[in-house]
Structures are given as structure tokens and as C-alpha cells.
Design an enzyme around this catalytic site. Structure first.
Site, PDB file in Angstrom:
ATOM      1  N   GLU A 177      50.079  34.944  40.319  1.00 50.68           N
ATOM      2  CA  GLU A 177      48.991  34.180  39.686  1.00 50.68           C
ATOM      3  C   GLU A 177      49.116  34.145  38.155  1.00 50.68           C
ATOM      4  OE1 GLU A 177      45.370  34.936  42.848  1.00 50.68           O
ATOM      5  OE2 GLU A 177      45.959  36.585  41.570  1.00 50.68           O
TER       6      GLU A 177
ATOM      7  N   CYS B  47      47.254  33.836  30.521  1.00 50.92           N
ATOM      8  CA  CYS B  47      47.525  35.204  30.958  1.00 50.92           C
ATOM      9  C   CYS B  47      48.668  35.133  31.980  1.00 50.92           C
ATOM     10  CB  CYS B  47      46.242  35.744  31.579  1.00 50.92           C
ATOM     11  SG  CYS B  47      46.375  37.411  32.181  1.00 50.92           S
TER      12      CYS B  47
ATOM     13  N   CYS C 261      52.408  45.625  41.520  1.00 48.46           N
ATOM     14  CA  CYS C 261      52.611  46.563  40.410  1.00 48.46           C
ATOM     15  C   CYS C 261      52.777  47.958  40.989  1.00 48.46           C
ATOM     16  CB  CYS C 261      51.421  46.540  39.453  1.00 48.46           C
ATOM     17  SG  CYS C 261      51.635  47.629  38.029  1.00 48.46           S
TER      18      CYS C 261
ATOM     19  N   CYS D  23      47.004  51.912  39.466  1.00 47.11           N
ATOM     20  CA  CYS D  23      45.747  52.310  38.815  1.00 47.11           C
ATOM     21  C   CYS D  23      44.599  52.119  39.815  1.00 47.11           C
ATOM     22  CB  CYS D  23      45.499  51.464  37.573  1.00 47.11           C
ATOM     23  SG  CYS D  23      46.825  51.603  36.357  1.00 47.11           S
TER      24      CYS D  23
ATOM     25  N   CYS E 260      42.389  48.696  39.822  1.00 50.85           N
ATOM     26  CA  CYS E 260      43.020  47.386  39.652  1.00 50.85           C
ATOM     27  C   CYS E 260      43.470  46.773  40.980  1.00 50.85           C
ATOM     28  CB  CYS E 260      44.219  47.543  38.714  1.00 50.85           C
ATOM     29  SG  CYS E 260      45.237  46.071  38.578  1.00 50.85           S
TER      30      CYS E 260
ATOM     31  N   GLY F  79      51.197  42.945  37.206  1.00 46.41           N
ATOM     32  CA  GLY F  79      52.395  43.692  36.872  1.00 46.41           C
ATOM     33  C   GLY F  79      52.341  44.427  35.556  1.00 46.41           C
ATOM     34  N   GLU F  80      53.301  45.331  35.384  1.00 43.51           N
ATOM     35  CA  GLU F  80      53.424  46.128  34.169  1.00 43.51           C
ATOM     36  C   GLU F  80      54.636  45.581  33.389  1.00 43.51           C
ATOM     37  OE1 GLU F  80      52.071  48.601  32.202  1.00 43.51           O
ATOM     38  OE2 GLU F  80      53.909  48.181  31.114  1.00 43.51           O
TER      39      GLU F  80
ATOM     40  N   SER G 207      50.407  43.813  27.070  1.00 44.21           N
ATOM     41  CA  SER G 207      49.554  44.934  27.459  1.00 44.21           C
ATOM     42  C   SER G 207      50.311  45.882  28.387  1.00 44.21           C
ATOM     43  CB  SER G 207      48.301  44.402  28.170  1.00 44.21           C
ATOM     44  OG  SER G 207      47.516  45.469  28.661  1.00 44.21           O
TER      45      SER G 207
ATOM     46  N   SER H 259      46.500  50.122  27.527  1.00 40.06           N
ATOM     47  CA  SER H 259      45.380  50.424  28.421  1.00 40.06           C
ATOM     48  C   SER H 259      45.147  51.928  28.402  1.00 40.06           C
ATOM     49  CB  SER H 259      45.719  49.965  29.849  1.00 40.06           C
ATOM     50  OG  SER H 259      45.881  48.575  29.881  1.00 40.06           O
ATOM     51  N   LEU H 260      44.259  52.359  27.532  1.00 37.41           N
ATOM     52  CA  LEU H 260      44.024  53.802  27.384  1.00 37.41           C
ATOM     53  C   LEU H 260      42.981  54.260  28.410  1.00 37.41           C
ATOM     54  CD1 LEU H 260      45.100  56.051  25.574  1.00 37.41           C
ATOM     55  CD2 LEU H 260      43.134  55.700  24.093  1.00 37.41           C
ATOM     56  N   HIS H 261      41.842  53.637  28.375  1.00 38.03           N
ATOM     57  CA  HIS H 261      40.817  53.758  29.424  1.00 38.03           C
ATOM     58  C   HIS H 261      40.165  55.130  29.592  1.00 38.03           C
ATOM     59  CE1 HIS H 261      42.166  49.836  30.230  1.00 38.03           C
ATOM     60  NE2 HIS H 261      42.816  49.994  31.358  1.00 38.03           N
TER      61      HIS H 261
ATOM     62  N   ASN I  54      35.429  45.098  36.118  1.00 37.24           N
ATOM     63  CA  ASN I  54      35.215  43.942  37.000  1.00 37.24           C
ATOM     64  C   ASN I  54      35.409  44.398  38.433  1.00 37.24           C
ATOM     65  OD1 ASN I  54      34.897  41.910  34.942  1.00 37.24           O
ATOM     66  ND2 ASN I  54      37.084  42.091  34.562  1.00 37.24           N
TER      67      ASN I  54
ATOM     68  N   CYS J 253      40.117  40.199  34.446  1.00 37.06           N
ATOM     69  CA  CYS J 253      41.046  41.319  34.344  1.00 37.06           C
ATOM     70  C   CYS J 253      40.981  42.198  35.565  1.00 37.06           C
ATOM     71  CB  CYS J 253      40.655  42.195  33.157  1.00 37.06           C
ATOM     72  SG  CYS J 253      41.230  41.578  31.630  1.00 37.06           S
TER      73      CYS J 253
HETATM   74  N1  SAH Z   1      49.789  46.269  33.514  1.00 37.45           N
HETATM   75  C1  SAH Z   1      49.303  46.017  32.219  1.00 37.45           C
HETATM   76  C2  SAH Z   1      48.817  44.601  32.019  1.00 37.45           C
HETATM   77  C3  SAH Z   1      48.054  43.954  33.137  1.00 37.45           C
HETATM   78  S1  SAH Z   1      46.427  44.504  33.438  1.00 37.45           S
HETATM   79  C4  SAH Z   1      48.233  47.000  31.840  1.00 37.45           C
HETATM   80  O1  SAH Z   1      47.745  47.694  32.711  1.00 37.45           O
HETATM   81  O2  SAH Z   1      47.906  47.103  30.662  1.00 37.45           O
HETATM   82  C5  SAH Z   1      45.483  43.855  32.072  1.00 37.45           C
HETATM   83  C6  SAH Z   1      44.234  44.691  31.748  1.00 37.45           C
HETATM   84  O3  SAH Z   1      43.250  44.587  32.779  1.00 37.45           O
HETATM   85  C7  SAH Z   1      44.550  46.172  31.592  1.00 37.45           C
HETATM   86  O4  SAH Z   1      43.934  46.704  30.460  1.00 37.45           O
HETATM   87  C8  SAH Z   1      43.944  46.719  32.856  1.00 37.45           C
HETATM   88  O5  SAH Z   1      43.672  48.085  32.773  1.00 37.45           O
HETATM   89  C9  SAH Z   1      42.718  45.874  33.018  1.00 37.45           C
HETATM   90  N2  SAH Z   1      42.098  45.966  34.332  1.00 37.45           N
HETATM   91  C10 SAH Z   1      42.682  46.259  35.506  1.00 37.45           C
HETATM   92  N3  SAH Z   1      41.772  46.293  36.509  1.00 37.45           N
HETATM   93  C11 SAH Z   1      40.570  45.998  35.948  1.00 37.45           C
HETATM   94  C12 SAH Z   1      39.256  45.845  36.473  1.00 37.45           C
HETATM   95  N4  SAH Z   1      38.979  45.992  37.750  1.00 37.45           N
HETATM   96  N5  SAH Z   1      38.269  45.527  35.602  1.00 37.45           N
HETATM   97  C13 SAH Z   1      38.538  45.328  34.281  1.00 37.45           C
HETATM   98  N6  SAH Z   1      39.764  45.450  33.747  1.00 37.45           N
HETATM   99  C14 SAH Z   1      40.774  45.779  34.557  1.00 37.45           C
HETATM  100 FE1  SF4 Z   2      49.506  47.697  37.121  1.00 42.02          FE
HETATM  101 FE2  SF4 Z   2      48.149  47.171  34.894  1.00 42.02          FE
HETATM  102 FE3  SF4 Z   2      46.971  46.992  37.325  1.00 42.02          FE
HETATM  103 FE4  SF4 Z   2      47.603  49.392  36.344  1.00 42.02          FE
HETATM  104  S1  SF4 Z   2      46.120  47.935  35.485  1.00 42.02           S
HETATM  105  S2  SF4 Z   2      47.992  48.682  38.442  1.00 42.02           S
HETATM  106  S3  SF4 Z   2      49.489  48.923  35.258  1.00 42.02           S
HETATM  107  S4  SF4 Z   2      48.633  45.718  36.541  1.00 42.02           S
END
Ligand code: SAH
Ligand code: SF4
Length: 369
Positions: free
Chosen positions: A112, A127, A134, A138, A141, A181-182, A211, A234-236, A310, A358
Site C-alpha cells: 500500500e 507515504c 515487516c 512492533c 503496528c 516495512g522498515e 522513518s 520511532s522512539l515511542h 491509531n 500510521c
Molecule cells: N518502520 C518504520 C516506518 C513505518 S511506520 C518505523 O517504524 O519507523 C511509520 C510510523 O507509524 C512509525 O513511527 C510507527 O511507529 C507508527 N505506527 C505504527 N503503528 C501505529 C499505530 N497503530 N498508531 C500510530 N502510529 C503507529
Molecule cells: Fe515495522 Fe515500523 Fe510497523 Fe514496527 S512500526 S512493525 S518497524 S512498520
């Protein structure tokens, strides 16, 4: 100031046609490679340059319209090659102007891309995805729930940009690698694709944001490339305890490895970083967490982008019962972090109604051929 975003019309002169062919894609090739294609058919290098211009500058996907190339040259080239490598499966429009594209790849996998309209700026950002699925897993995600299938090729990454631009007929201002993906796990193809977008499709590196979930050796490798793109991380979470709970990559590259790599990146690139901070209700969103984060980011030139969680589809495996924090909680967190001297923004949710926000990308209504 507000300016309206032009409406998107589906019927377009040079809208891409679906295809099903396994011929190699010209999109994704460098100018040098396109010259080699021309010479393959006994034509001079400038024919390759003309192809390059049609593909990347004019974004023309119909060989019949490439009129300064002889018919016989076109016939020879397109008997062996195809323009791009994506087949549009669907295009969904969100109420907020966001458009999600689902593409089928030559091997039947799907991926997508999301076009985001910013009504207040009158500009579009795209995007892009870099992998099918991936491997980082996480917990929050949707893409992570799919597991890893494969890396996207250079052509598949570049063609997302060109296809969406041709199909939507919009000028795309920014490119963010925040789809499925990463990007740093697919380092070589991602970097090659960014170079083609930059050198051939004229996308300024400063308009690109990559990212990453924080793969330390690849952050160091990227620093050496000296590209003026924006690195978003993505520190989180402000502690290893919380981060390891939601991001398995933290066990491999914990904060004491990740944070120094961000400082090294900042020094080497001279660029300000973006720190992405996903906010999950009751997990990482208290004022104390904001203080911990403020201390962790001390000395790092970085803007913080707060991303309220989200929700992802409950039909995916192992979906945790996370909730998005209240607006007040996000506001207080933001204020607290600002008091540590950080510039903080809250990411607007885009396309939630079509699962395009996201973390929501999971190819939900798709299936392999
Ligand atoms: N893999 C990379 C880039 C793709 S994800 C990464 O993780 O950075 C893009 C962003 O969306 C990242 O910051 C990710 O942590 C965030 N993300 C993933 N799942 C999410 C969710 N359910 N709600 C909000 N942001 C989310
Ligand atoms: Fe992969 Fe980024 Fe989703 Fe983590 S947040 S599973 S690194 S796409």
C-alpha cells in the site's frame, strides 16, 4: 492561511493502465541503465536519455505517447520491458482527502501507498512502503502483524511515487518512508530508490523523511551517506522497560546504543532529527514519562512528533487492547515536553476511516492471486 486542495478526478488522460506482465520495469533504472537499454537495441545513448525524460520528468506511462522515439525502437524496447511494475488493485478515498492505493506486484504480493492531502497547506505528501510486511514485529503496528515477506525492489519503491503522481495528477511535495516495512532493513534498495527519486524524478532530498524503528548500525551507515534528508526515529518510550515491551528491536539495540547513534547522526549530518513518539493510554503517556523523555533527549537537536495511537484491526493476530489517550493527556504531555525545550507537534490522523493512518496498513481487503 488556508488554500484549497484541487479535487482529484479519476478520469485522467495518462492514468496508468493495469497490466499483468513479468517483463523487467524501466522505472527504477538509472539514466546510465536506460542508456544501456537503448544500446541493447542498437540505438545511441541519447535515446536512453529520451526514455529517461519520458519516464521520470514527464511521467508518461503510455509508450504510444513517447512520440520522439521511433515506432520500431518503442516496439523493440517494450517487447522486452514494461514501463513500471505496479498494478492498481484499489484506490480508496478518505473523507479527509487522504487516498490509499493498494498495488499488486509481479509475484502477486500486495503493498500500500498513501497520498495525504494537507488542506491547510494545499500540498500533498506521499507515504511509501519499502517492504511487503515487516520483520520488526512492533506490538502496536498492523504491518508488524503481517510478518516479513520480502523487500521491495528499487523499481517497486520508485514506481509507487510515479504511479500515484500520474494517477492522482497531483503535485507531490513531500515523500515520507512511513508505509509498510522498515526502510533500513531494506537499506540498499531504499537508498537506491531515493537516489533515483532525487536525481531523476527531481524530488529534493530535503523533502524526504525516512522513518526507522532504530537499527543502530544502519543509522551509522546512513550518517556516512551525508544526504540532507530528515531522519525520523520511532522512539515511542523513554525507558528500555517500556520500549522493549512494545518494540522487540529494543532488545537488540537498547536506548544506550540507540541514543548515541542519534547524536552521531546529528553531528555527521548537521541535521535536526524528528523523534516520533507513539502515545498509548496509560502505557507511556504520563507527565513523568514526558519528563523522562525530555531528559533522554537533552542535547539532541530534535523535534518531537507525538502520534496518538491509531487502533488496528482486531482481526489481526495478537492485537493488544491499547487505547488512544484523551486529547487532554496528549496536551499535557506536549506541554511538559515543551518545558524541556523541545519543539513538539501532534501528528494529525489521516485516513483513519480507510485504515490509511500510521500503523494501520495491513492490505486488509486484499488477497493473493
Ligand atoms: N518502520 C518504520 C516506518 C513505518 S511506520 C518505523 O517504524 O519507523 C511509520 C510510523 O507509524 C512509525 O513511527 C510507527 O511507529 C507508527 N505506527 C505504527 N503503528 C501505529 C499505530 N497503530 N498508531 C500510530 N502510529 C503507529
Ligand atoms: Fe515495522 Fe515500523 Fe510497523 Fe514496527 S512500526 S512493525 S518497524 S512498520
Amino acid at each position: 492561511m488556508t488554500s484549497a486542495v484541487a479535487p482529484i478526478t479519476p478520469e485522467l488522460a495518462n492514468a496508468p493502465e493495469p497490466f499483468s506482465s513479468n517483463k523487467p520495469s524501466l522505472i527504477g533504472m538509472t539514466q546510465t541503465q536506460l542508456r544501456a537499454v537503448a544500446s541493447e537495441f542498437g540505438s545511441p545513448a541519447f535515446r536512453g536519455d529520451q526514455l529517461h525524460h519520458w519516464l521520470y520528468v514527464l511521467n508518461e506511462r503510455n509508450p504510444d505517447n513517447m512520440t520522439n522515439l521511433s515506432k520500431s525502437f518503442r516496439e523493440q524496447v517494450f517487447a522486452h520491458y514494461q514501463v513500471g511494475c505496479l498494478e492498481k488493485v484499489s484506490r480508496q478515498n478518505s473523507k479527509d482527502g487522504t487516498i490509499k492505493y493498494l498495488f499488486r506486484l509481479n509475484d502477486g504480493e500486495v503493498v500500500e501507498s498513501v497520498l495525504m492531502a494537507f488542506q491547510n497547506r494545499g500540498t500533498y505528501s506521499i507515504c511509501l512502503s519499502t517492504q511487503v510486511g515487516c520483520a520488526m514485529n512492533c506490538s502496536f503496528c498492523a504491518t508488524g502483524k503481517l510478518g516479513f515477506t520480502r523487500h521491495l525492489t528499487v523499481a517497486e519503491i520508485v514506481d509507487q511515487y510515479l504511479f500515484v503522481q500520474a494517477d492522482s495528477q497531483q503535485e507531490i511535495r513531500n515523500v515520507v518512508l512511513m508505509g509498510q516495512g522498515e526502510p533500513l532493513h531494506n537499506y540498499d534498495n531504499t537508498l537506491a530508490a531515493l537516489r533515483i527519486l532525487n536525481e531523476s524524478a527531481e524530488v529534493g532530498m530535503r523533502r524526504i523523511t525516512l522513518s526507522t524503528s532504530g537499527i543502530v548500525p544502519d543509522i551509522d551507515r546512513l550518517a556516512k551517506e551525508e544526504l540532507p534528508l530528515t531522519l525520523a526515529v520511532s522512539l515511542h518510550a523513554p525507558t528500555n522497560e517500556i520500549r522493549s515491551q512494545i518494540m522487540p528491536i529494543n532488545k537488540k539495540y537498547p536506548l544506550e546504543a540507540l541514543m548515541p547513534s542519534l547524536h552521531r547522526y546529528m553531528e555527521a549530518s548537521g541535521r535536526r532529527l524528528t523523534i516520533e513518539y507513539l502515545m498509548i493510554d496509560g502505557l507511556n503517556d504520563s507527565p513523568d514519562h514526558a519528563d523522562q523523555l525530555g531528559r533522554l533527549l537533552k542535547g539532541l537537536r530534535a523535534n518531537v512528533n507525538l502520534i496518538p495511537y491509531n487502533p488496528i484491526s482486531k482481526s489481526l493476530p495478537n492485537v493488544p487492547s491499547y487505547r488512544r489517550p484523551s486529547r487532554e493527556r496528549v496536551f499535557h504531555f506536549s506541554e511538559r515536553l515543551t518545558s524541556h525545550g523541545k519543539k513538539v507537534t501532534v501528528r494529525l490522523e489521516r485516513g483513519v476511516d480507510i485504515d490509511a493512518a500510521c500503523g494501520q496498513l495491513a492490505n486488509r481487503q486484499s488477497s493473493k492471486r
